[in-house]
Design a protein around this motif. Structure first.
Motif, PDB file in Angstrom:
ATOM      1  N   VAL A  94      20.095   9.085  -6.726  1.00 52.60           N
ATOM      2  CA  VAL A  94      19.659   8.044  -7.671  1.00 52.60           C
ATOM      3  C   VAL A  94      18.387   7.371  -7.151  1.00 52.60           C
ATOM      4  CG1 VAL A  94      20.267   5.775  -8.629  1.00 52.60           C
ATOM      5  CG2 VAL A  94      21.924   7.653  -8.703  1.00 52.60           C
ATOM      6  N   ASP A  95      18.353   7.083  -5.860  1.00 51.25           N
ATOM      7  CA  ASP A  95      17.169   6.445  -5.278  1.00 51.25           C
ATOM      8  C   ASP A  95      15.950   7.366  -5.333  1.00 51.25           C
ATOM      9  OD1 ASP A  95      18.539   4.104  -4.767  1.00 51.25           O
ATOM     10  OD2 ASP A  95      19.008   4.631  -2.687  1.00 51.25           O
ATOM     11  N   ILE A  96      16.149   8.659  -5.085  1.00 51.73           N
ATOM     12  CA  ILE A  96      15.030   9.606  -5.196  1.00 51.73           C
ATOM     13  C   ILE A  96      14.534   9.653  -6.645  1.00 51.73           C
ATOM     14  CG2 ILE A  96      14.384  12.048  -5.060  1.00 51.73           C
ATOM     15  CD1 ILE A  96      16.179  12.242  -2.556  1.00 51.73           C
ATOM     16  N   ALA A  97      15.453   9.576  -7.597  1.00 53.01           N
ATOM     17  CA  ALA A  97      15.064   9.560  -9.016  1.00 53.01           C
ATOM     18  C   ALA A  97      14.241   8.304  -9.340  1.00 53.01           C
ATOM     19  CB  ALA A  97      16.301   9.634  -9.909  1.00 53.01           C
ATOM     20  N   ARG A  98      14.602   7.185  -8.751  1.00 56.06           N
ATOM     21  CA  ARG A  98      13.817   5.952  -8.956  1.00 56.06           C
ATOM     22  C   ARG A  98      12.404   6.115  -8.392  1.00 56.06           C
ATOM     23  NH1 ARG A  98      18.753   2.622  -7.240  1.00 56.06           N
ATOM     24  NH2 ARG A  98      19.707   2.162  -9.253  1.00 56.06           N
ATOM     25  N   LEU A  99      12.319   6.728  -7.220  1.00 52.49           N
ATOM     26  CA  LEU A  99      11.004   6.962  -6.620  1.00 52.49           C
ATOM     27  C   LEU A  99      10.187   7.940  -7.468  1.00 52.49           C
ATOM     28  CD1 LEU A  99      12.041   7.178  -2.877  1.00 52.49           C
ATOM     29  CD2 LEU A  99      10.627   5.389  -3.931  1.00 52.49           C
ATOM     30  N   ALA A 100      10.842   8.921  -8.039  1.00 52.61           N
ATOM     31  CA  ALA A 100      10.151   9.898  -8.879  1.00 52.61           C
ATOM     32  C   ALA A 100       9.555   9.247 -10.123  1.00 52.61           C
ATOM     33  CB  ALA A 100      11.114  11.014  -9.286  1.00 52.61           C
ATOM     34  N   ALA A 101      10.137   8.139 -10.549  1.00 55.07           N
ATOM     35  CA  ALA A 101       9.644   7.436 -11.733  1.00 55.07           C
ATOM     36  C   ALA A 101       8.540   6.429 -11.396  1.00 55.07           C
ATOM     37  CB  ALA A 101      10.802   6.716 -12.428  1.00 55.07           C
ATOM     38  N   ALA A 102       8.269   6.222 -10.124  1.00 51.90           N
ATOM     39  CA  ALA A 102       7.271   5.242  -9.688  1.00 51.90           C
ATOM     40  C   ALA A 102       5.858   5.788  -9.891  1.00 51.90           C
ATOM     41  CB  ALA A 102       7.494   4.884  -8.224  1.00 51.90           C
ATOM     42  N   THR A 103       4.904   4.886  -9.855  1.00 53.40           N
ATOM     43  CA  THR A 103       3.498   5.277  -9.955  1.00 53.40           C
ATOM     44  C   THR A 103       2.783   4.935  -8.654  1.00 53.40           C
ATOM     45  OG1 THR A 103       2.945   3.151 -10.971  1.00 53.40           O
ATOM     46  CG2 THR A 103       3.377   4.994 -12.472  1.00 53.40           C
ATOM     47  N   ALA A 104       1.682   5.615  -8.433  1.00 49.34           N
ATOM     48  CA  ALA A 104       0.917   5.454  -7.198  1.00 49.34           C
ATOM     49  C   ALA A 104       0.412   4.028  -7.039  1.00 49.34           C
ATOM     50  CB  ALA A 104      -0.252   6.430  -7.174  1.00 49.34           C
ATOM     51  N   GLN A 105       0.401   3.591  -5.799  1.00 46.74           N
ATOM     52  CA  GLN A 105      -0.112   2.272  -5.433  1.00 46.74           C
ATOM     53  C   GLN A 105      -1.634   2.323  -5.435  1.00 46.74           C
ATOM     54  OE1 GLN A 105       1.797  -0.484  -4.307  1.00 46.74           O
ATOM     55  NE2 GLN A 105      -0.094  -1.647  -4.164  1.00 46.74           N
ATOM     56  N   ASP A 106      -2.285   1.432  -6.199  1.00 42.08           N
ATOM     57  CA  ASP A 106      -3.751   1.437  -6.265  1.00 42.08           C
ATOM     58  C   ASP A 106      -4.391   0.977  -4.970  1.00 42.08           C
ATOM     59  OD1 ASP A 106      -3.967   2.454  -8.816  1.00 42.08           O
ATOM     60  OD2 ASP A 106      -3.942   0.481  -9.751  1.00 42.08           O
ATOM     61  N   GLU A 107      -4.051  -0.187  -4.565  1.00 42.16           N
ATOM     62  CA  GLU A 107      -4.596  -0.733  -3.328  1.00 42.16           C
ATOM     63  C   GLU A 107      -3.442  -1.294  -2.536  1.00 42.16           C
ATOM     64  OE1 GLU A 107      -7.707  -3.574  -3.906  1.00 42.16           O
ATOM     65  OE2 GLU A 107      -8.555  -2.450  -5.563  1.00 42.16           O
ATOM     66  N   GLY A 108      -3.668  -1.515  -1.287  1.00 40.85           N
ATOM     67  CA  GLY A 108      -2.585  -2.078  -0.509  1.00 40.85           C
ATOM     68  C   GLY A 108      -3.065  -2.628   0.807  1.00 40.85           C
ATOM     69  N   ASP A 109      -2.127  -3.286   1.458  1.00 46.35           N
ATOM     70  CA  ASP A 109      -2.412  -3.848   2.767  1.00 46.35           C
ATOM     71  C   ASP A 109      -1.488  -3.197   3.798  1.00 46.35           C
ATOM     72  OD1 ASP A 109       0.076  -4.957   2.239  1.00 46.35           O
ATOM     73  OD2 ASP A 109      -0.698  -6.988   1.908  1.00 46.35           O
ATOM     74  N   GLU A 110      -1.453  -3.761   4.969  1.00 45.00           N
ATOM     75  CA  GLU A 110      -0.629  -3.204   6.042  1.00 45.00           C
ATOM     76  C   GLU A 110       0.850  -3.176   5.658  1.00 45.00           C
ATOM     77  OE1 GLU A 110      -0.335  -2.924  10.707  1.00 45.00           O
ATOM     78  OE2 GLU A 110      -2.137  -3.403   9.607  1.00 45.00           O
ATOM     79  N   GLU A 111       1.295  -4.181   4.910  1.00 45.35           N
ATOM     80  CA  GLU A 111       2.687  -4.221   4.461  1.00 45.35           C
ATOM     81  C   GLU A 111       3.001  -3.023   3.558  1.00 45.35           C
ATOM     82  OE1 GLU A 111       4.674  -7.598   2.219  1.00 45.35           O
ATOM     83  OE2 GLU A 111       3.924  -8.595   4.034  1.00 45.35           O
ATOM     84  N   ASP A 112       2.076  -2.697   2.664  1.00 41.12           N
ATOM     85  CA  ASP A 112       2.265  -1.551   1.774  1.00 41.12           C
ATOM     86  C   ASP A 112       2.274  -0.242   2.553  1.00 41.12           C
ATOM     87  OD1 ASP A 112       2.395  -3.075  -0.626  1.00 41.12           O
ATOM     88  OD2 ASP A 112       0.207  -3.237  -0.618  1.00 41.12           O
ATOM     89  N   GLU A 113       1.440  -0.153   3.561  1.00 41.93           N
ATOM     90  CA  GLU A 113       1.413   1.033   4.423  1.00 41.93           C
ATOM     91  C   GLU A 113       2.760   1.214   5.113  1.00 41.93           C
ATOM     92  OE1 GLU A 113      -0.960   3.328   4.978  1.00 41.93           O
ATOM     93  OE2 GLU A 113      -2.586   2.413   3.837  1.00 41.93           O
ATOM     94  N   GLU A 114       3.293   0.119   5.642  1.00 42.99           N
ATOM     95  CA  GLU A 114       4.590   0.170   6.321  1.00 42.99           C
ATOM     96  C   GLU A 114       5.703   0.534   5.345  1.00 42.99           C
ATOM     97  OE1 GLU A 114       5.162  -3.502   8.468  1.00 42.99           O
ATOM     98  OE2 GLU A 114       3.272  -3.228   9.562  1.00 42.99           O
ATOM     99  N   ALA A 115       5.628  -0.010   4.125  1.00 46.28           N
ATOM    100  CA  ALA A 115       6.644   0.305   3.112  1.00 46.28           C
ATOM    101  C   ALA A 115       6.621   1.788   2.767  1.00 46.28           C
ATOM    102  CB  ALA A 115       6.417  -0.543   1.863  1.00 46.28           C
ATOM    103  N   LEU A 116       5.432   2.372   2.666  1.00 52.32           N
ATOM    104  CA  LEU A 116       5.333   3.790   2.351  1.00 52.32           C
ATOM    105  C   LEU A 116       5.937   4.640   3.474  1.00 52.32           C
ATOM    106  CD1 LEU A 116       4.418   5.908   0.321  1.00 52.32           C
ATOM    107  CD2 LEU A 116       2.182   5.929   1.457  1.00 52.32           C
ATOM    108  N   ILE A 117       5.705   4.255   4.707  1.00 53.44           N
ATOM    109  CA  ILE A 117       6.284   4.971   5.848  1.00 53.44           C
ATOM    110  C   ILE A 117       7.816   4.891   5.789  1.00 53.44           C
ATOM    111  CG2 ILE A 117       6.552   4.915   8.371  1.00 53.44           C
ATOM    112  CD1 ILE A 117       3.539   4.060   8.439  1.00 53.44           C
ATOM    113  N   GLU A 118       8.341   3.729   5.444  1.00 53.08           N
ATOM    114  CA  GLU A 118       9.792   3.563   5.323  1.00 53.08           C
ATOM    115  C   GLU A 118      10.342   4.410   4.179  1.00 53.08           C
ATOM    116  OE1 GLU A 118      10.952  -0.552   5.163  1.00 53.08           O
ATOM    117  OE2 GLU A 118       9.817  -1.023   6.980  1.00 53.08           O
ATOM    118  N   ILE A 119       9.627   4.491   3.088  1.00 53.93           N
ATOM    119  CA  ILE A 119      10.058   5.315   1.950  1.00 53.93           C
ATOM    120  C   ILE A 119      10.093   6.781   2.351  1.00 53.93           C
ATOM    121  CG2 ILE A 119       9.323   6.176  -0.326  1.00 53.93           C
ATOM    122  CD1 ILE A 119       8.350   3.267  -0.906  1.00 53.93           C
ATOM    123  N   GLU A 120       9.063   7.232   3.047  1.00 55.75           N
ATOM    124  CA  GLU A 120       9.034   8.627   3.508  1.00 55.75           C
ATOM    125  C   GLU A 120      10.223   8.916   4.420  1.00 55.75           C
ATOM    126  OE1 GLU A 120       5.220   9.630   5.249  1.00 55.75           O
ATOM    127  OE2 GLU A 120       4.174   8.719   3.551  1.00 55.75           O
TER     128      GLU A 120
END
Length: 181
Positions: free
Chosen positions: A130-156
């Motif tokens: 279910v969580d992978i399906a939620r991620l599949a429905a997400a859209t790319a992040q346009d801009e971000g900061d260090e927090e967004d970078e860390e969040a992407l690493i956690e998602i991976e």
């Protein structure tokens, strides 16, 4: 030690040569979904994953064949060496996050094709799917900061663990049951 994935650029070149309508990350996600759902490791995996019977078998030792072998090896590796085929960390956050979400879309398609409509999954695996399906429905992040970078690493990292969990339920548990019989 699990096999190493081919370079993203090598897979991208193969995808372009074949005129496929997917990017390398989405194709890797589809392949991993196929394998995690119990799909066969055969030279015609591309036809199976893309649901296109006209697709020719993958050429031995090509980038796509190395992708299949390395992915299967990584999924079977007990030291959790499984990796996602994604752009390098120096790529933009937009490109990297988009590739992660494409990977998830591919995974869902491949997994559904291999595992069928109602695979026998643990509660944790159901939640992970279910969580992978939620991620599949997400859209790319346009801009971000260090927090967004860390969040992407956690998602991976979450995706890596979720895929191993699903593979464990669909493939390793079935192998174990066959070994007991």
């Amino acid at each position: 030690m699990p096999a190493t994935l081919p370079a993203l650029t090598d897979v991208e070149h193969s995808v372009r040569q074949l005129g496929l309508g997917v990017d390398p990350s989405e194709l890797h996600g589809a392949l991993c979904g196929w394998l995690a759902g119990g799909g066969a490791q055969t030279p015609d995996w591309l036809a199976q994953v893309l649901a296109d019977d006209a697709m020719l078998p993958v050429v031995a030792d090509s980038a796509l064949d190395r992708l299949r072998r390395a992915s299967a090896s990584q999924l079977e590796d007990r030291s959790f060496g499984f990796e996602l085929l994604l752009p390098d960390a120096d790529a933009s956050l937009t490109r990297r996050s988009g590739a992660v979400f494409d990977w998830c879309r591919g995974f869902l398609g491949g997994f559904g094709l291999a595992a069928g409509q109602a695979p026998s999954l643990s509660e944790e695996s159901n939640e992970a799917l279910v969580d992978i399906a939620r991620l599949a429905a997400a859209t790319a992040q346009d801009e971000g900061d260090e927090e967004d970078e860390e969040a992407l690493i956690e998602i991976e990292e979450f995706i890596r663990v979720a895929v191993l969990l699903l593979h464990g339920d669909c493939v390793l548990a079935a192998q174990h049951r066959r070994g007991l019989n």
